[in-house]
Design an enzyme around this catalytic site. Structure first.
Site, short mmCIF file in Angstrom:
data_model
loop_
_atom_site.label_atom_id
_atom_site.label_comp_id
_atom_site.label_asym_id
_atom_site.label_seq_id
_atom_site.Cartn_x
_atom_site.Cartn_y
_atom_site.Cartn_z
N ASP A 1 -38.33 -30.76 4.10
CA ASP A 1 -38.96 -29.80 3.20
C ASP A 1 -38.27 -28.46 3.45
O ASP A 1 -37.65 -28.25 4.50
CB ASP A 1 -40.48 -29.70 3.43
C1 BGC Z 1 -42.53 -27.53 -1.05
C2 BGC Z 1 -41.83 -28.75 -1.64
C3 BGC Z 1 -40.79 -28.29 -2.63
C4 BGC Z 1 -39.83 -27.35 -1.93
C5 BGC Z 1 -38.71 -26.83 -2.81
C6 BGC Z 1 -41.56 -26.51 -0.53
O1 BGC Z 1 -42.21 -25.31 -0.22
O2 BGC Z 1 -43.42 -27.94 -0.04
O3 BGC Z 1 -42.76 -29.60 -2.24
O4 BGC Z 1 -40.16 -29.39 -3.20
O5 BGC Z 1 -40.55 -26.22 -1.45
O6 BGC Z 1 -39.18 -25.86 -3.70
#
Ligand code: BGC
Length: 746
Positions: free
Chosen positions: A233
């Site tokens: 993530d």
């Molecule tokens: C989120 C993800 C997301 C990623 C990219 C993160 O803060 O938890 O679900 O895909 O950001 O934006």
């Protein structure tokens, strides 16, 4: 490309070239190796459509007109359809649009289990039951990946709250992991062969999931045979050595110091010093090359995509229609007859609000969004007089065409992302800009929108106007609930209450008019206790995508027979939820999932806790009769095998769809088990007067629990009831069966 060829390609790369492939070189893209014709790999959010384009190094939208896309129903809405085909079709739209926008991996679907109604991201997930999640996520992934785009199933694993999401350690026993929190991910890997998995922010077994070897290497790859790409993530990696050795392939983050990412220069130093083997990097590169190869990124055979096609909107409309859940219709007020001169009053902020641009990373720059008011007006017909009163205002942004608000939103997001935490979290920032610690006080990570005195006064006026207008109307449709101030990434709700004094407003509308239809729009349950008794007509509606408002209107006017079913229990109060009742939400640095497997209906049903509406609940405008239920035992030494047959007849006055739910209930079990568990379901569209035969096959899985001593699933010999249910609480018919022997399997 063969495995050998991938290996040889990898061997031709310099260390720098390999490292370029395993970490972000832009916010949503890695580096390619031009000299070897390896392109960069590009990602995009998210679960409700392909997100707008961001600048390469800043969380600022590019601001182009080319990134308006289709807006899909949220995953909770999709799960509420209980229709595997619609999950597949929606996935197909998402994949095609991602490909059309030039993406290689779409950061979707999200499938974390609803452990608490308060989790801000519940709307991005598929409810509380691992079987329903598995059955819906598999076709969705298949639909996405048909387009030569990789899915990215997230967030692996046990990321069930937003409070302290970057740092908390989820302490979960093996049985709960295997029975509740893992099955969706396992199905995604073993059945759908998903090409991507996103490690979550939180910790499991004390280690951040995005760099957790036991999780990503031993379980995901070792046990389940995952052959795709694991991406962290954004900002989920915290240690070079741990990440290098963990089964993670690509580190992505939120800051623009790309060379300083853990899997960039710091890793190069470790390798040069001989403390980390370059072999680990080769493995990652080979995983990435395999996914690229599977997506036809090398052979010129890659399918092309497109976005915003009218025919795709029809598919999203179909999904939105089936997502609407009719909860109460005791006066048969619905469907509303469009008679000449009917005075219809629509009330509520959510009737007239755009939700697509909210929610965090699942925000969508929608080509358009049909609000309930637009949908109602559109299909009410000229003979019906439709008027609108706000009733209340949420005073939140949400109008994509409102430049001032759009800028404010972009600025806020930029600030959040750049620091790696949500606006309400305070973080210390380490030398390389990564967020390293969070606010001590979880109170700051919950949503509590506070209206100003002036806004409250305005709402009092809006309420007065609506109540006065209600007295003059034939029918009132109230559309309220939550919005993305509450259903949002980075924050949980403070409680389950209905914001903006809606309970009071609904009560007053009901006093002014006997025909009030209450429509709740939210991604999670809200506290309905204040209006449950007085409300005769209640509909649950979600963030149901660009055609959502039309779908809702079609259900309200009876052009469509409602067939949605709740993918999660609506409890009476949040304290009834298992995690809350034992005081294990939101936890502290550690969140103890001491409720174990007793999540959702497994908890409410087993402990006989009354709920507002059970899991699987949903009414129809027509009636179905169940008949000729029969279970045949064909079990062998190797496998349990039961064939279940029944007939369902539409005995009502409207064509409609019925969801037949099969639960298995152990009788006199010596093992601690939930009262019943969903093991099969089938949704059938049945015309008036017609009878359909429904057949299910059950094997040992349907009777199993996870035996931690044997580290295997076990279906213990004994007596069980096969229950055909209307929902998790209401049994229509059952039959006793006996499992003559134990079956053990992994
Ligand atoms: C989120 C993800 C997301 C990623 C990219 C993160 O803060 O938890 O679900 O895909 O950001 O934006």
């Amino acid at each position: 490309m063969t495995g050998q060829q991938r290996l040889e390609l990898c061997q031709q790369m310099t260390l720098e070239e390999k490292l370029g492939m395993i970490h972000g070189n832009e916010l949503f893209r890695t580096k390619g190796v031009e000299r070897l014709h390896i392109p960069p790999f590009s990602f995009s959010d998210g679960p409700m459509g392909v997100r707008q384009e961001y600048q390469a190094t800043k969380w600022i939208p590019v601001g182009s007109s080319q990134d308006y896309t289709s807006y899909l129903p949220c995953n909770t809405a999709l799960a509420a359809t209980w229709n595997r085909r619609l999950a597949y079709e929606s996935g197909k739209v998402l994949g095609r649009e991602a490909r059309g926008r030039g993406k290689d991996m779409i950061l979707a679907p999200g499938i974390n289990i609803l452990r608490t109604p308060l989790c801000g991201r519940n709307f991005e997930y598929m409810g509380e039951d691992p079987f329903l999640v598995s059955e819906m996520v598999v076709p969705m992934i298949e639909g996405i990946e048909e387009n030569d785009v990789a899915s990215c199933v997230k967030h692996f694993a046990v990321n069930n709250q937003e409070v302290r999401r970057l740092s908390e350690n989820s302490v979960v026993d093996d049985r709960a992991l295997r029975e509740i929190y893992f099955p969706g991910f396992r199905a995604a890997v073993t059945r759908a062969k998903a090409k991507g998995i996103m490690g979550s922010y939180n910790k499991l077994w004390g280690i951040h999931c995005s760099q957790n070897k036991k999780l990503l290497q031993d379980i995901l790859r070792g046990e389940w045979g995952f052959e795709g790409l694991v991406v962290s993530d954004w900002g989920g990696v915290h240690d070079t050595a741990e990440a290098a050795d963990s089964g993670l392939d690509v580190e992505m983050s939120v800051t623009d110091n790309f060379d300083e990412y853990y899997l960039a220069n710091p890793l190069a130093e470790e390798i040069r010093a001989g403390r980390i083997s370059e072999k680990l990097i080769d493995e990652k590169v080979i995983h990435i090359l395999k996914v690229m190869d599977d997506l036809h990124m090398f052979d010129g055979e890659r399918k092309s995509g497109c976005y915003g096609l009218p025919e795709d909107r029809q598919k999203l409309l179909a999904a939105a229609r089936e997502s609407v859940v009719l909860l109460k219709n005791s006066k048969n007020l619905l469907p509303i007859e469009r008679r000449n001169g009917l005075k219809l009053l629509v009330v509520g902020d959510n009737a007239n609000k755009f939700h697509a641009p909210g929610g965090g990373s699942s925000e969508i720059k929608a080509l358009y969004e049909m609000t309930p008011l637009m949908g109602i007006g559109m299909i009410a017909g000229g003979n019906v007089e439709v008027t609108y009163c706000k009733g209340y205002d949420s005073f939140t942004t949400g109008n994509i065409w409102d430049a001032e608000h759009a800028d404010a939103r972009a600025a806020r997001e930029a600030q959040e992302k750049q620091s790696g935490v949500s606006a309400n979290e305070t973080a210390e920032v380490s030398e390389n800009g990564q967020a390293i610690s969070l606010n001590e006080n979880p109170e700051d990570e919950v949503t509590a929108q506070v209206l100003t005195e002036e806004q409250l006064a305005m709402n009092a006026t809006y309420a007065e106007e609506a109540v006065a207008a209600a007295a003059e109307a034939d029918v009132v449709i109230f559309v309220g609930g939550l919005n993305h101030e509450f259903d949002t990434e980075g924050q949980d709700r403070r409680d389950m209450s209905l914001p903006y004094h809606q309970t009071e407003l609904i009560t007053r509308l009901q006093q002014a008019n006997r025909n009030v239809v209450v429509v709740m729009m939210s991604g999670s349950p809200v506290d309905l206790t204040g209006i449950l008794d007085t409300t005769h007509t209640l509909v649950q509606y979600w963030y149901s995508g660009m055609e959502g408002g039309r779908a809702l209107a079609e259900v309200l006017f009876g052009d469509v027979c409602p067939s949605g079913r709740l993918p999660e229990t609506f409890p009476l109060k949040v304290e009834d939820c298992s995690a809350h009742s034992i005081g294990e939400y939101p936890g502290k640095e550690a969140v103890h999932y001491s409720e174990g497997i007793y999540v959702g209906y497994r908890h409410y049903e087993t402990r006989k806790i009354p709920v507002a509406y059970p899991f699987g609940y949903g009414l129809s405008y027509t009636d179905f009769k169940y008949n000729h239920f029969r279970v045949d035992d064909r079990s062998t030494e190797e496998h349990a095998s039961f064939s279940v047959n029944l007939e369902v007849t539409n005995i009502g006055e409207m064509d409609g769809a019925e969801t037949v739910q099969l639960y298995v209930r152990p009788i006199n079990s010596s093992i601690d088990r939930p009262l019943r568990e969903l093991r099969q379901f089938e949704k059938e569209f049945i015309k008036i007067g017609q009878t359909h035969r429904i057949s299910f096959h059950l094997n040992e899985q349907a009777f199993s629990y996870y035996d931690t001593t044997a580290a295997s699933f076990r279906a213990p010999a004994g007596t069980y009831l096969i229950e055909i249910c209307r929902d998790a609480h209401t049994v229509i018919m059952d039959q006793k069966v006996t499992l003559r022997k134990d079956y053990l399997f992994v």
